[in-house]
Design an enzyme around this catalytic site. Sequence first.
Site, PDB file in Angstrom:
ATOM      1  N   GLU A  49       0.840  -1.199   0.000  1.00  0.00           N
ATOM      2  CA  GLU A  49       0.000   0.000   0.000  1.00  0.00           C
ATOM      3  C   GLU A  49       0.877   1.251   0.000  1.00  0.00           C
ATOM      4  O   GLU A  49       1.869   1.330   0.725  1.00  0.00           O
ATOM      5  CB  GLU A  49      -0.908  -0.002   1.232  1.00  0.00           C
ATOM      6  CG  GLU A  49      -1.881   1.165   1.283  1.00  0.00           C
ATOM      7  CD  GLU A  49      -2.819   1.104   2.469  1.00  0.00           C
ATOM      8  OE1 GLU A  49      -3.979   1.494   2.327  1.00  0.00           O
ATOM      9  OE2 GLU A  49      -2.374   0.652   3.557  1.00  0.00           O
ATOM     10  N   LYS A 131      -8.630   3.503  -3.066  1.00  0.00           N
ATOM     11  CA  LYS A 131      -9.245   2.919  -1.877  1.00  0.00           C
ATOM     12  C   LYS A 131     -10.602   3.573  -1.647  1.00  0.00           C
ATOM     13  O   LYS A 131     -10.712   4.804  -1.629  1.00  0.00           O
ATOM     14  CB  LYS A 131      -8.328   3.151  -0.673  1.00  0.00           C
ATOM     15  CG  LYS A 131      -8.692   2.383   0.586  1.00  0.00           C
ATOM     16  CD  LYS A 131      -7.593   2.573   1.635  1.00  0.00           C
ATOM     17  CE  LYS A 131      -7.817   1.718   2.871  1.00  0.00           C
ATOM     18  NZ  LYS A 131      -6.704   1.849   3.835  1.00  0.00           N
ATOM     19  N   CYS A 165      -5.138  -2.783   2.244  1.00  0.00           N
ATOM     20  CA  CYS A 165      -5.205  -2.831   3.705  1.00  0.00           C
ATOM     21  C   CYS A 165      -6.574  -3.294   4.208  1.00  0.00           C
ATOM     22  O   CYS A 165      -7.044  -4.379   3.863  1.00  0.00           O
ATOM     23  CB  CYS A 165      -4.836  -1.450   4.241  1.00  0.00           C
ATOM     24  SG  CYS A 165      -4.443  -1.383   6.005  1.00  0.00           S
TER      25      CYS A 165
END
Length: 369
Positions: A49, A131, A165
Amino acid sequence: MSIDYDITTRVAAVQSEPVWFDGDATVEKACRIIDEAAANGAKVIGFPEVYVSGYPWWLWINSPWQAGRFTRPYYASSMELGDARMRQIMDAARRNGIFVVMGYSELAGGTLYISQVFIDGSGEIVANRRKLKPTHVERTLFGEGDGSDLFVADTAVGRIGGLNCWEHYQALTIFTMTALHEQIHVASWPSNDIFQPAYNQTIDADRNMTSVYAALTQSFVICSTQVIGPSAQVAWELDEGEKEKLPVGGGWAGVYGPDGDELTRAARLAPDAEGILYADIDLNDIVGVKSHLDPVGHYSRPDVFNLHINTKGNSLVRYSGDGSRRTPVTGDGAITLGVAGAQGEVALGGTVVHADDHATEAGSRGAEA
């Protein structure tokens, strides 16, 4: 829908520390990693990430006012879609014939996003995703994505998807990726085992969650993670108490099979070590698992449960005559992305499949006003 399972390939998971606040040096390091992975036979590689240029752990131990001193250097070390830094990564993918999923801090206009860019073995950007919801204090630094960020890229080495994540904790997101018949998944994580206010912020918990994701989606999972080194503690200007909260280490990369088994367990790296983990995979193994458990097929109850997903991109500004964020260009049906005058035009030429099961040419996000 035709899905090819008769594919064998080698995949690579990265465990590495970025060069903090230095986008150029981190990209150079990433390209060396890509070269090394390809030299060892890998055809797909996933990065952690926001690898470019590092996960902002300082947000978790400082007030927003204190953390603000890092905002400008973090912006400066981020990448724009298709910029000069990203073109170096594209070149590395092309010269090595390897599919790259790179986690990076994406600068678009004046906002940062936690993004993953998908680059195929010819060096072309297939797609880019953000995200959907930054986690907790991440929202003080990053913007959020939208439904167009849920897709798989249909490639010569399989249907490839990715999440960042704690997106792996989102049940509806997991089900969406399952419905897309994802075959290879890049799980981009930061480091872990930080100050651990709860069990779910430990390596043990997130390793288990990654294994569960593989089993729930029946996909091979490339889990790539960052490492905190002494250089991070210096760059973040940590005092002794803060060093205890953000200790050296935190790496836990690996590759998981579609039954949830950790294929690289015997080759695990130490939490403070950097390296690449490899696995040779056969997508036909997915068929064996799905014959017992296919939650979007024979083991589903659509008469009881169904999920509605809005895959349209959102925009604050829409110009009359075109209500879409996707702007096609003539010729090959590619999609032109980018903010005029900010990052130029980036033509995407791959095929992605969104949650409505509709294959669309080139990309997850179109031109923004």
